[in-house]
Design a protein around this motif. Structure first.
Motif, mmCIF file in Angstrom:
data_model
loop_
_atom_site.group_PDB
_atom_site.id
_atom_site.type_symbol
_atom_site.label_atom_id
_atom_site.label_comp_id
_atom_site.label_asym_id
_atom_site.label_seq_id
_atom_site.Cartn_x
_atom_site.Cartn_y
_atom_site.Cartn_z
ATOM 1 N N ARG A 73 -17.209 39.885 64.216
ATOM 2 C CA ARG A 73 -16.184 39.704 65.247
ATOM 3 C C ARG A 73 -16.783 39.249 66.568
ATOM 4 N N ILE A 74 -18.038 39.632 66.834
ATOM 5 C CA ILE A 74 -18.700 39.220 68.069
ATOM 6 C C ILE A 74 -19.474 37.925 67.876
ATOM 7 N N ALA A 75 -20.156 37.775 66.752
ATOM 8 C CA ALA A 75 -21.007 36.605 66.542
ATOM 9 C C ALA A 75 -20.230 35.295 66.635
ATOM 10 N N VAL A 76 -18.993 35.287 66.110
ATOM 11 C CA VAL A 76 -18.218 34.036 66.131
ATOM 12 C C VAL A 76 -17.881 33.595 67.552
ATOM 13 N N LYS A 77 -17.905 34.519 68.506
ATOM 14 C CA LYS A 77 -17.650 34.148 69.896
ATOM 15 C C LYS A 77 -18.737 33.225 70.440
ATOM 16 N N HIS A 78 -19.900 33.294 69.833
ATOM 17 C CA HIS A 78 -21.032 32.498 70.286
ATOM 18 C C HIS A 78 -21.299 31.312 69.367
#
Length: 539
Positions: free
Chosen positions: A64-69
């Protein structure tokens, strides 16, 4: 679905205005077409070697966090949870990762336990490796940390390597500082990568001998500056990775940060993006699209090719990040653990001695390697104690799987002036590891971890902070924002106690990592990583 943008064709080194058509998760056409869109479309980023567990997040929360980057996939070694729970732990990671639209590519952990000089919660022998490699969800044999076992033709080690070859799966390496004839032999067994290089010359030798070199920039180990100048000439044989990244750092950025830093140094953007997006897919034969017709629609839209600020992320044609919001839903799961030790007493952390001199672990900022130094002993009533003025602090590793006397040693460069810090994230066996100014402080910190069956904490004379890690004693069951904020507060508290380290908890976790020279501490005692043998605290 039709998307327009400036299309970055990395493999052909061209950028053109165009239009991409996606149907049923695949790219069905890419055509050149004039339009006013200024944003860039390129393949998603891939972390070529990471232990998801070190983010303190389960895979679904990591995603969920990695895709933000702009990260769409990882090459993930579940080595940490395997050392706690064995094959069951690997299964947990695979199953949890499958609940979300993100491309985790898990390996078979090759070293569980990492060595015979520590107590882990499980073991995976060559038969277990064979079983794992037969699973299509297992993409490779994960880092062969037992490089002495390779060099001395250890039977079990060689069987594990043989199984990987039989199943046609790549073999990851781990050989810090190994060079000359030793690294030649290591490579000739079929081991194809290394992420442990900490000097330019070491990495260059390994590249020249046919290895793929990963530039690592994690929360503790930072080798980007030492290795990045190799990229312009060797970009076809290099990749980016984090290895270990704490949740507060992951909230800020991921592989996109390394791309931005490399481009800011004047490096050709196509070479940088080949390292970040293309090479992991080709080396590990990943099912990840490379922005070609017929590929899975795994790509990102970024604002520019300097900062790589991600605007949207697509995986298999599904929009998973848009306008600063992750669209990956939360997943449900049951917590697994393996934690059985009882609370300790202050007297458990005494170290009776009359020595004049002691061996001390010297922790190094930004490195996993340590030095061995000799210092004057501080003794009160026959007990070796911390010397706070000289920053020689007592360190302890406590077996979390069975009750036994804690192992004791001393360490320099943690800088604590008050209290103690402790964690059940202790590579590789994840026993409890603690550093403090007194036996009493260490005992209190260790017991906070035991009370919660896993976690990280810091204590002072008047205050305590603790984060529970109920999943195998190494991961949280909370979301990334919550754990990231809590960790940042704990990190700040540890620094308020005096630590000058950039990432004190990540550094602490590696002080039990025996396969990295020179001096480390296991639950069985002080260990010389150069000679691969136990040594005495007393000189």
């Amino acid at each position: 679905m039709i998307l327009q943008g400036q299309i970055v064709d990395i493999q052909n080194k061209r950028i053109f205005k165009g239009e991409i058509t996606v149907e049923n998760g695949k790219i069905t056409s890419i055509i050149e077409k004039e339009h006013d869109t200024r944003h860039y479309i390129l393949p998603g980023f891939i972390d070529a070697h990471i232990h998801i567990e070190s983010s303190m997040l389960v895979p679904s929360e990591f995603a969920r966090i990695a895709v933000k980057h702009g990260t769409v996939a990882t090459v993930s070694d579940p080595h940490e949870i395997a050392n706690v729970l064995g094959v069951e732990g690997v299964g947990f990671m695979i199953d949890n990762g499958k609940q979300v639209p993100f491309k985790f590519n898990f390996g078979a952990p090759s070293c569980v336990p990492a060595t015979n000089f520590e107590s882990a919660g499980a073991s995976i022998d060559s038969d277990g490796i064979k079983e794992l490699l037969q699973n299509p969800d297992i993409k490779y044999l994960a880092e062969m940390m037992n490089y002495p076992g390779v060099l001395f033709d250890d039977d079990e080690v060689m069987k594990k390597i043989a199984w990987a070859k039989q199943f046609g799966k790549p073999i990851d390496g781990h050989a810090p500082g190994v060079k000359g004839e030793d690294i030649t032999k290591y490579i000739n067994t079929g081991i194809s990568t290394d992420h442990e290089c900490f000097t330019y010359d070491e990495a260059l030798e390994k590249l020249q001998k046919g290895m793929k070199i990963l530039i690592r920039e994690g929360s503790a180990a930072k080798n980007f500056e030492a290795l990045i100048d190799l990229l312009p000439e060797h970009f076809e044989n290099m990749m980016f990775c984090s290895d270990d990244k704490h949740p507060d750092d992951l909230l800020v950025g991921h592989i996109n940060q390394l791309c931005a830093r490399a481009v800011s140094k004047g490096m050709e953007v196509f070479k940088v993006l080949q390292v970040a997006c293309i090479n992991p897919v080709k080396h590990y034969k990943l099912d990840v699209g490379l922005l070609q017709v017929g590929d899975a629609a795994d790509f990102i839209i970024v604002e520019d090719l300097k900062e790589f600020k991600t605007l949207q992320t697509y995986i298999n044609g599904t929009l998973v990040f848009d306008k600063d919001k992750s669209l990956i839903p939360k997943a449900s799961f049951e917590n697994l653990n393996n934690f059985y030790c009882k609370k300790k007493k202050n007297s458990d952390f005494r170290l009776e001695s009359s020595a004049k001199k002691i061996r001390v672990i010297e922790a190094l900022e930004g490195q996993l390697v340590t030095n061995e130094i000799i210092e004057n002993a501080s003794i009160v009533n026959g007990n070796l104690i911390s010397n706070v003025e000289k920053d020689i602090l007592k360190i302890s590793v406590v077996n979390r799987y069975v009750d036994q006397k804690p192992a004791i040693a001393f360490i320099k460069n943690f800088g604590l002036k008050n209290g103690a810090i402790a964690s059940s994230v202790g590579h590789d066996s994840h026993n409890i590891i603690a550093v403090g100014v007194s036996d009493e402080a260490i005992c209190k910190a260790v017991n906070l971890i035991i009370e919660r069956n896993g976690g990280i904490c810091a204590i002072s004379d008047s205050e305590e902070k603790v984060i529970s890690l109920p999943v195998a004693g190494i991961m949280s069951d909370m979301d990334a924002e919550t754990i990231g904020k809590a960790y940042a507060e704990l990190d700040a508290f540890a620094k308020a106690l005096g630590s000058q380290l950039n990432a004190p908890y990540m550094t602490l976790s590696f002080m039990a990592l025996l396969v990295i020279p020179a001096l480390k501490l296991s639950d069985k005692g002080l260990f010389n990583g150069n000679g691969f043998e136990f040594t005495s605290v007393e000189c």
